[in-house]
Each structure stands twice: as structure tokens, then as C-alpha cells.
Design a protein around this motif. Sequence first.
Motif, PDB file in Angstrom:
ATOM      1  N   LYS A 294      -4.651   7.263  -8.794  1.00  0.00           N
ATOM      2  CA  LYS A 294      -5.218   8.608  -8.768  1.00  0.00           C
ATOM      3  C   LYS A 294      -4.085   9.619  -8.804  1.00  0.00           C
ATOM      4  O   LYS A 294      -3.110   9.481  -8.114  1.00  0.00           O
TER       5      LYS A 294
ATOM      6  N   VAL B 183      10.788  -3.702   8.128  1.00  0.00           N
ATOM      7  CA  VAL B 183      10.328  -3.363   6.772  1.00  0.00           C
ATOM      8  C   VAL B 183      11.325  -3.927   5.760  1.00  0.00           C
ATOM      9  O   VAL B 183      12.526  -3.683   5.867  1.00  0.00           O
TER      10      VAL B 183
ATOM     11  N   LEU C 107      10.030   8.560   8.000  1.00  0.00           N
ATOM     12  CA  LEU C 107       9.255   9.675   7.454  1.00  0.00           C
ATOM     13  C   LEU C 107       8.038   9.223   6.653  1.00  0.00           C
ATOM     14  O   LEU C 107       6.992   9.852   6.702  1.00  0.00           O
ATOM     15  N   TYR C 108       8.198   8.128   5.901  1.00  0.00           N
ATOM     16  CA  TYR C 108       7.094   7.692   5.038  1.00  0.00           C
ATOM     17  C   TYR C 108       6.412   6.411   5.526  1.00  0.00           C
ATOM     18  O   TYR C 108       5.348   6.057   5.052  1.00  0.00           O
ATOM     19  N   SER C 109       7.051   5.683   6.406  1.00  0.00           N
ATOM     20  CA  SER C 109       6.540   4.389   6.878  1.00  0.00           C
ATOM     21  C   SER C 109       6.002   3.518   5.742  1.00  0.00           C
ATOM     22  O   SER C 109       4.822   3.153   5.722  1.00  0.00           O
TER      23      SER C 109
ATOM     24  N   TYR D 255       9.906  -0.001  12.977  1.00  0.00           N
ATOM     25  CA  TYR D 255      10.244   0.147  11.554  1.00  0.00           C
ATOM     26  C   TYR D 255      11.298  -0.861  11.093  1.00  0.00           C
ATOM     27  O   TYR D 255      11.641  -0.891   9.923  1.00  0.00           O
TER      28      TYR D 255
ATOM     29  N   ALA E  42       2.237   6.538  -1.315  1.00  0.00           N
ATOM     30  CA  ALA E  42       1.754   6.741   0.052  1.00  0.00           C
ATOM     31  C   ALA E  42       0.286   6.357   0.125  1.00  0.00           C
ATOM     32  O   ALA E  42      -0.540   6.972  -0.547  1.00  0.00           O
ATOM     33  N   ASP E  43      -0.020   5.338   0.914  1.00  0.00           N
ATOM     34  CA  ASP E  43      -1.410   4.932   1.101  1.00  0.00           C
ATOM     35  C   ASP E  43      -2.123   4.748  -0.239  1.00  0.00           C
ATOM     36  O   ASP E  43      -3.235   5.229  -0.428  1.00  0.00           O
ATOM     37  N   GLY E  44      -1.455   4.084  -1.170  1.00  0.00           N
ATOM     38  CA  GLY E  44      -2.119   3.702  -2.402  1.00  0.00           C
ATOM     39  C   GLY E  44      -2.067   4.676  -3.557  1.00  0.00           C
ATOM     40  O   GLY E  44      -2.759   4.470  -4.561  1.00  0.00           O
ATOM     41  N   ARG E  45      -1.277   5.732  -3.448  1.00  0.00           N
ATOM     42  CA  ARG E  45      -1.149   6.627  -4.606  1.00  0.00           C
ATOM     43  C   ARG E  45       0.188   7.373  -4.533  1.00  0.00           C
ATOM     44  O   ARG E  45       0.806   7.459  -3.473  1.00  0.00           O
ATOM     45  N   ILE E  46       0.605   7.935  -5.644  1.00  0.00           N
ATOM     46  CA  ILE E  46       1.871   8.666  -5.673  1.00  0.00           C
ATOM     47  C   ILE E  46       1.789   9.888  -4.771  1.00  0.00           C
ATOM     48  O   ILE E  46       0.791  10.610  -4.788  1.00  0.00           O
ATOM     49  N   LEU E  47       2.848  10.121  -4.011  1.00  0.00           N
ATOM     50  CA  LEU E  47       2.937  11.342  -3.210  1.00  0.00           C
ATOM     51  C   LEU E  47       3.451  12.458  -4.115  1.00  0.00           C
ATOM     52  O   LEU E  47       4.578  12.385  -4.622  1.00  0.00           O
TER      53      LEU E  47
ATOM     54  N   ASP F  23       5.529   0.037   3.416  1.00  0.00           N
ATOM     55  CA  ASP F  23       5.483  -1.407   3.646  1.00  0.00           C
ATOM     56  C   ASP F  23       6.738  -2.073   3.115  1.00  0.00           C
ATOM     57  O   ASP F  23       7.096  -3.175   3.532  1.00  0.00           O
TER      58      ASP F  23
ATOM     59  N   ARG G  73       0.833  -1.198   0.000  1.00  0.00           N
ATOM     60  CA  ARG G  73       0.000   0.000   0.000  1.00  0.00           C
ATOM     61  C   ARG G  73       0.866   1.247   0.000  1.00  0.00           C
ATOM     62  O   ARG G  73       0.520   2.260  -0.583  1.00  0.00           O
ATOM     63  N   SER G  74       2.013   1.153   0.664  1.00  0.00           N
ATOM     64  CA  SER G  74       2.954   2.267   0.703  1.00  0.00           C
ATOM     65  C   SER G  74       4.332   1.735   0.356  1.00  0.00           C
ATOM     66  O   SER G  74       4.718   0.666   0.827  1.00  0.00           O
TER      67      SER G  74
END
Lengths: 334, 334
Positions: free
Chosen positions: A317, A291, A253-255, A288, A147-152, A257, A130-131
Motif C-alpha cells: 500500500k 534483532v 526508533l523503528y523496532s 532490541y 513499518a508494520d507491512g508497508r513503506i514508511l 524485525d 513485517r518491519s
Amino acid sequence: MKKVALAFDLGGTELRAALVSDKGSLLSFSVVPTHAAGGPAAVVQQIELLASTVLAQTPDLSPVGIGIGAPGPLDPEAGIVIAPPTLAGWYEVPLADILSSRFQLPVRLENDANAAALGEWRYGAGRGARSMVFVTVSTGIGGGVIADGRILHGRRGLAAEIGHMTITSEGERCFCGAIGCFEAVASGTALGRRATARTQQFDGSALRQLSADADVTGRHVVEAARKGDVQALELLQAEARWLGIGFTNLLHLYSPDILVMGGGISHGFDLLQEAMTTTIHDRAMPAYRDVPIVPAQLGRHAGLIGAASLILSSEEKIGPGPSSPEDADKRGAA
Amino acid sequence: MKKVALAFDLGGTELRAALVSDKGSLLSFSVVPTHAAGGPAAVVQQIELLASTVLAQTPDLSPVGIGIGAPGPLDPEAGIVIAPPTLAGWYEVPLADILSSRFQLPVRLENDANAAALGEWRYGAGRGARSMVFVTVSTGIGGGVIADGRILHGRRGLAAEIGHMTITSEGERCFCGAIGCFEAVASGTALGRRATARTQQFDGSALRQLSADADVTGRHVVEAARKGDVQALELLQAEARWLGIGFTNLLHLYSPDILVMGGGISHGFDLLQEAMTTTIHDRAMPAYRDVPIVPAQLGRHAGLIGAASLILSSEEKIGPGPSSPEDADKRGAA
């Protein structure tokens, strides 16, 4: 009918094109040196020519859209290349609009590091995460973040400027002017520089033999280390420690997966892994530490495949609020 | 009928509650010392009691839901408090479910730093930004990130562990075990430690007078600097430089439209601003230099107001994929 996309990877040195299947495979491929000095018009002409070449290789397939990775800064939502330092005369070029009117297809634009991150995420080492943080370690250090399923993206699409994160107060000054940038201490260039400083012309070392007594590069160090050269192995230990410090920051910083390492230096991933992991274990907070840090899988095609996925994967998205294939079509038709 | 939410800010020291309007105003407020040693059951009882107190102050208003900020790590999507170091005996507590069955209302949970970031974003210094970084500088350094219109969560909600980003190779060892953490060199604690080291008991300095000849705190330094004490002003210059280095990293990594600084040390924002800005201008790449760095506006209520906004602002998405008020209701009713 097979669903395929036409993908471009526009770099300052090379312009690459491919027809990519919705499984992430290259069905045809072509590359030319970028006519970077010619300005946007010359490059657009190259893109059209390259498209014909690639499409001629697979006459029975019609792409449903075009995805492009290009150097930042760029605005992925508006499809505008803002002012890339590696492309002369490009300033606020509405590349997506230009190409969608030439090809009568929907066009999506993304910066090259993000496109490569997308490729690894959808079809490579980061599948299912997901990340994800993608870090490319070669001449410089760049990256892209899912990040959480989409590009940051952040402001002006400028997020994830990983190479210019300060991680130390030592080392040579970065080309950006600051001291202690991740890139200045951990890039392939930095590794090569340390190897060059540690050896001398005609000293008979494995490193200087590989470099034909010129400056040693990061890739030479990896190559020598693979043959068991002690000096090269020591240099890689130091390199792995710097990478581990930077990667630890990225975990905090980004955590993600998963953290995926690409770029030329990742050819030495197996040689770097133990010392990187030890550094991360020593420095990261407990939550962390587990990972996975893994090498990239798609090599130099990650950017092309990721660019294609902008068209082929409707879940992705970009820009503000929810976007859909319909939105892409609308932009394409505009 | 006015739309209001019941908000809690659950800390290791204090448990605070408020009824918050959809304009972000506190309509009633109450606070008790957290019965942290009593485990989850005791704290849930406190929450129920505090809710009655707060609701009794505004008998004509009924909250449409409950938002809670609590110490991480926690799972915002499942509504589970995982294992906060400051709350004894809390392990995988499904706090959202517990409270939604007690109150028969939808409940949303978020970690305290993210809740404060949300508060500043929706009702404070970050209003209107699409991307925002919130940094709180007090005993430690924490933060929350709004990325492209929503909270950045990452794996297990652990993103934005800003305080443990390595920014130097010098300074005292951080409590986390690493050298060079942002928090270890730039927190209020670090500032106080430098001030304590630079002065001596009974030396007659402004700093020691303010501290009654005990250890000097960061807040004492701000206070003395405001009165023009030269030693304190010098200490703040060094503090501002460390903050500037860390903030530059955050600009490069998240590319926010605005960076909001809160926490105790932000009371000295005006005294720090010039040196911070100079450091950022010296170190950030050109495209990031004009991002506004501003002080927080909501003070200690940011977390409560942000927690309320989890209920009051339906645009906010948490967890994977799009979420809606209906989702919250479903979870609330489960």
C-alpha cells in the motif's frame, strides 16, 4: 502468461531498466549513462528507448505495468518527481502520468532508497519480516523503512533520512552543515577519509598500494582488511563501532524485525559483523538486542526489483488509506 | 444515545479512569494510587472498582467499549501486557481478554506513550496531521509516532523508543548504560541535574529558593526562568539546544507533518521555543525546517483520551493488516 513488470532505476549517473518476473528475477536488463544535463524530456526519451531494448530481448512477454525508482524528494502517491539534486531541470515532473500515457500502462513511482528497501523486503534479505530497516552504506548513508507491512513515507515521502541523524558531537562537518551526522562518521567516504589521513603517499602501506597512492576509499579498506592488513582491520573496527551506534538508534526508533545492510561497504559485512554486534549489544536496550543484522542479498539490482514489486505485489500500500491494483490501474489510465 | 468509551490509564503510580465522549471530552473521571505491588489480580480488581465509580457518575450512559493505556512492552494486537518494569508480577497478562470477559465489552490495549500520542492526534495539537511525532519530556523522554495515518508499532510494539536515541558522545551515562542518549541530556531530570550542579545549597539563588535548598528539578528551572532568573534562562537555552538536536533527528527519521511536545518540561515551551527553532533550522535539511513544533494540548489526560479513541475512532488501524470495529468485537467476545 507469465506476470512481469517493466522496472526502471533512474539515478543521476545511470539509468537502468529490466523486465522483472513476479519471482523477482531479471528476465532482461539494460543500462545507459543518464543524460542528466538534458532535463526531463531527454531522460523520458532515454526511458522509452531503453524500454524498447529491454522488451526486444523478451518478445513473448508483455509487462502489466511499470515501476520506477527515482531520486527524492518525490511524491509517490501523485507520481511526481519533486526536485532531485542530481537531475538538472527536474522540478515537479509528473513522471508517472507522462510514462503511463506513453506506454498505456499503470505506473508506480517510489524513491530509490525505498525501492531498494522494497526489493530486499519482498525478494531479498528481509523476506517475511513485517518491519524492516534497510540501510545502504556507500558514498553516503541512505535507507528505507518498512513499518508494520508497508513503506514508511511521512510528509512528502521524506521519512528515513537516516544519514543525517545526529549520533555524536565529534568528527568532521557533514556536507549538510551539521556536526555528528551518521553519514559524516560512518559512510564509505568517512572510512576512506580516515584511511587516507592515517597513511601517506608512497608509504608502502597495503592501503596506499591498493589506491595507487591516491586517496584511499572505503572499498580499499575492505579489500585490504580481507587480505589481513592490520591497519585496515583497525579502521574497520572503528567503522563497525560507528555503524553499531547508528544501527542501535534505528532499532530503538523503528523496532524492525530485521535490519538489512547494503551498499558498497556491506561487501565487508563479515569483517564488520562482530564489532557491530558487540556495539549493539552494549548500547541497545535488552528487548532490541536480538534483532538480526544481515547483509543485503540483491546487490545493485535491489532498486529495480523493488520498483517492479510496486506493480507485481498488490499487497503493498502506498499513499493515504488502502490502495489496490484497481487504484494503480485508474492512475495508469488517467 | 451518545457514543462513549470507558478509558483507563494504567501507570506504575496512578490508575486513572474516565468516561470519554466521541468528541474527546471527559464526562466523568476518577483516580486511585495503583496497587502496583499486588500483581495483576489486585489491579484488575481496582479497575473494576474504578469503572463502577466512573459509570455511577453518568448513569444514563453505556460505554461501547474499553480502551486502556498501559506501560510497555505490550502487544497491542493480542491485548497482552508483556513485562512492564513498573508493575510487579506482570508477565504476559492477557489484560484485554480478562477485561472483555468481565465487562462483556470490546477492549483495546495500547502502550501509554502511544495512547497519549493518539489522544493528541485525534483530539489535541496534532488534529488533521497524517504523520505526527509526539515527544513527552519529563523525568525521562518517551514518545509515540503516527506514521501515514496509523500508530507506528514495529516488532513487539517497541518502535519510537525516542529517549534512548544516541545524539552525542558527551554527558553522563544514561541509566540504560549508554552514553549520549537523548533522555540522558535533554530530559527534565538532566535539566534539573545541570541546575543542581550549577548552584549550591544556601547560595540564595532563585533556583535553590524554589527547591527549598534541595536538589533543583527541571520544573524549578522553568518556574525560575518564567520569573526572569538569568541563570535559569541560560539553563533553558542549553536544554532547548539538546531538544532541538533530538527533534531534528525525529524530523529526519519520521518526517512528520507536526511534532508535538508534551510532558512537564513542555510547560516551558514558550521559553524554549526560540532556541529550539534556531537549532532545528541550523541542523535540519531544508525540506524539514518548516515542520511545526507545537506544545501538547491535552495535558495529563492525553493518555485517557487516546485510549478511548481506540474504541471511538474506527479508522485507527492497529496490528497487521486492516482491522475494523468488527475485529474488535470479535476479540471482545472471545
